[in-house]
Design an enzyme around this catalytic site. Structure first.
Site, PDB file in Angstrom:
ATOM      1  N   ARG A  52      -0.587 -21.168 101.467  1.00  0.00           N
ATOM      2  CA  ARG A  52      -1.838 -21.901 101.665  1.00  0.00           C
ATOM      3  C   ARG A  52      -1.892 -23.252 100.966  1.00  0.00           C
ATOM      4  O   ARG A  52      -2.280 -24.258 101.572  1.00  0.00           O
ATOM      5  CB  ARG A  52      -3.039 -21.074 101.138  1.00  0.00           C
ATOM      6  CG  ARG A  52      -3.585 -20.075 102.087  1.00  0.00           C
ATOM      7  CD  ARG A  52      -4.069 -18.870 101.308  1.00  0.00           C
ATOM      8  NE  ARG A  52      -2.899 -18.241 100.732  1.00  0.00           N
ATOM      9  CZ  ARG A  52      -2.163 -17.346 101.377  1.00  0.00           C
ATOM     10  NH1 ARG A  52      -2.520 -16.939 102.556  1.00  0.00           N
ATOM     11  NH2 ARG A  52      -1.064 -16.834 100.828  1.00  0.00           N
ATOM     12  N   THR A  53      -1.541 -23.277  99.696  1.00  0.00           N
ATOM     13  CA  THR A  53      -1.771 -24.519  98.939  1.00  0.00           C
ATOM     14  C   THR A  53      -0.903 -25.647  99.485  1.00  0.00           C
ATOM     15  O   THR A  53      -1.387 -26.748  99.767  1.00  0.00           O
ATOM     16  CB  THR A  53      -1.498 -24.273  97.440  1.00  0.00           C
ATOM     17  OG1 THR A  53      -2.216 -23.109  97.044  1.00  0.00           O
ATOM     18  CG2 THR A  53      -1.951 -25.458  96.605  1.00  0.00           C
ATOM     19  N   LYS A  81      20.556 -29.160  89.380  1.00  0.00           N
ATOM     20  CA  LYS A  81      21.642 -29.870  88.684  1.00  0.00           C
ATOM     21  C   LYS A  81      21.263 -30.168  87.240  1.00  0.00           C
ATOM     22  O   LYS A  81      21.986 -30.858  86.533  1.00  0.00           O
ATOM     23  CB  LYS A  81      21.942 -31.189  89.414  1.00  0.00           C
ATOM     24  CG  LYS A  81      22.327 -31.025  90.866  1.00  0.00           C
ATOM     25  CD  LYS A  81      22.399 -32.407  91.526  1.00  0.00           C
ATOM     26  CE  LYS A  81      22.253 -32.286  93.023  1.00  0.00           C
ATOM     27  NZ  LYS A  81      21.919 -33.582  93.639  1.00  0.00           N
ATOM     28  N   ARG A 102       3.349 -27.685  92.130  1.00  0.00           N
ATOM     29  CA  ARG A 102       3.213 -26.300  91.622  1.00  0.00           C
ATOM     30  C   ARG A 102       4.467 -25.973  90.838  1.00  0.00           C
ATOM     31  O   ARG A 102       5.583 -26.297  91.260  1.00  0.00           O
ATOM     32  CB  ARG A 102       3.038 -25.311  92.770  1.00  0.00           C
ATOM     33  CG  ARG A 102       3.128 -23.859  92.297  1.00  0.00           C
ATOM     34  CD  ARG A 102       2.783 -22.866  93.362  1.00  0.00           C
ATOM     35  NE  ARG A 102       1.354 -22.905  93.674  1.00  0.00           N
ATOM     36  CZ  ARG A 102       0.754 -22.061  94.496  1.00  0.00           C
ATOM     37  NH1 ARG A 102       1.456 -21.111  95.089  1.00  0.00           N
ATOM     38  NH2 ARG A 102      -0.530 -22.162  94.741  1.00  0.00           N
ATOM     39  N   HIS A 130      -5.467 -23.380  88.413  1.00  0.00           N
ATOM     40  CA  HIS A 130      -5.247 -23.703  89.828  1.00  0.00           C
ATOM     41  C   HIS A 130      -6.505 -24.423  90.316  1.00  0.00           C
ATOM     42  O   HIS A 130      -7.318 -23.868  91.062  1.00  0.00           O
ATOM     43  CB  HIS A 130      -4.996 -22.416  90.608  1.00  0.00           C
ATOM     44  CG  HIS A 130      -4.460 -22.604  91.997  1.00  0.00           C
ATOM     45  ND1 HIS A 130      -4.450 -23.828  92.647  1.00  0.00           N
ATOM     46  CD2 HIS A 130      -3.917 -21.706  92.861  1.00  0.00           C
ATOM     47  CE1 HIS A 130      -3.918 -23.662  93.854  1.00  0.00           C
ATOM     48  NE2 HIS A 130      -3.579 -22.385  94.008  1.00  0.00           N
TER      49      HIS A 130
HETATM   50  N1   CP Z   1      -4.248 -19.235  97.019  1.00  0.00           N
HETATM   51  C1   CP Z   1      -2.983 -19.716  96.873  1.00  0.00           C
HETATM   52  O1   CP Z   1      -2.650 -20.443  95.916  1.00  0.00           O
HETATM   53  O2   CP Z   1      -2.126 -19.310  97.869  1.00  0.00           O
HETATM   54  P1   CP Z   1      -0.598 -19.728  97.970  1.00  0.00           P
HETATM   55  O3   CP Z   1       0.125 -19.129  96.786  1.00  0.00           O
HETATM   56  O4   CP Z   1      -0.126 -19.186  99.285  1.00  0.00           O
HETATM   57  O5   CP Z   1      -0.524 -21.225  97.904  1.00  0.00           O
END
Ligand code: CP
Length: 306
Positions: A52-53, A81, A102, A130
């Protein structure tokens, strides 16, 4: 200095409210926004898996008329590397106007921001924060209730490692008249530092319980979470805790008729698929809202108006 979003408290309540208003306008008038990021580039640097993110960030930038570049796993970058996050960010900030990153390590987004010439958005750093999931959650709550104050929210499941919960508590604690019911096994309680800083220091009422069944009737919002397998050091403990809570239609029998059920997703089995048909289930709406609010955030950080 570029404006970063590393933590949800990097945005004021006023800024969050304006992002929500923009997201609603984007949905109502998409044509107004379809070209505003022409010639702008978003880099998505995902050192940890995501559906999703990453895809909502990319979809958001494309819907604004911009373009995207990046990688979806550390193994396809020069990290393998031995390149540091700092050097990776220094490099990518020469190619992109804004970066969503991320990383499995807590604090990685902050470290990245020290090397960037362009805005850094934390798309999840380990079990820490998050913030853009929280913007998604706030937009969803607002659209369900038409307010971000005056409710009881139950946070259920893995409150220890669940970074979306940590950011959500930090965000909602700045709104009026919020009460929390923290529902978890003893081993997965909300970290003490969050309770001290976000709840106790501000006199925000909360209770800690282990039974969802006992708590469900008092909730206006139920925020379910997955037990975060990837953060456990001990598989045996994960296996013992993973099925602590499973929401089913039967377990919803005592819930309010206007309850809103949220989940950041992905889910494993903590919400049975039968619940998807319940009108109180809002987690698929959350997915759609994630794209809208990220469109609003990208525009804001790039200082673009429609
Ligand atoms: N909610 C969320 O962060 O989903 P993903 O890990 O799929 O990005």
């Amino acid at each position: 200095m570029p404006r970063n979003v590393l933590d949800i408290i990097d945005l004021s309540v006023g800024e969050i409210d304006r992002l929500i208003a923009t997201a609603e306008d984007i949905e109502a008038n998409p044509e107004k926004y379809q070209d505003v990021c022409r010639n702008r580039q978003l880099a998505t640097l995902f050192f940890e898996p995501s559906t999703r993110t990453r895809l909502s960030f990319e979809s958001a930038m494309l819907a604004l008329g911009g373009s995207v570049l990046g990688f979806s796993e550390a193994s396809s970058s020069s990290t393998t590397k031995g390149e540091t996050v700092g050097d990776t960010i220094h490099t990518v900030s020469c190619y992109a106007d804004i970066i969503a990153m991320r990383h499995p390590k807590e604090g990685a987004a902050y470290a990245a921001s020290q090397f960037s010439e362009v805005p850094i958005i934390n798309a999840g750093d380990g079990g820490h924060n998050h913030p853009t999931q929280t913007l998604t959650d706030l937009l969803t709550i607002y659209r369900e209730k038409r307010r971000l104050s005056g409710f009881t929210i139950g946070l259920c499941g893995d409150l220890k490692f669940g970074r979306t919960v940590h950011s959500l508590v930090n965000a909602l604690s700045r709104y009026e008249d919020i009460r929390y019911v923290l529902i978890s096994p003893e081993e997965l309680k909300l970290p003490r530092y969050i309770k001290e800083q976000a709840l106790k220091a501000q006199g925000i009422p909360y209770t800690q319980v282990s039974s969802l069944e006992d708590a469900i009737s008092e909730l206006d919002i139920l925020y379910m979470t997955r037990v975060q397998k990837e953060r456990f050091f001990n598989e045996e403990e994960y296996l013992r805790l993973k099925d602590s809570y499973i929401l089913t239609p039967e377990r919803l029998a005592k819930a309010k008729s206007d309850l809103s059920i949220l989940h950041p997703l992905p889910r494993v089995n903590e919400i049975s698929v039968e619940v998807d048909r319940d009108p109180r289930a809002a987690y698929w709406k959350q997915v759609k809202n994630g794209k809208l609010i990220r469109m609003a955030l990208i525009m804001y950080l790039l200082n673009i108006q429609a």
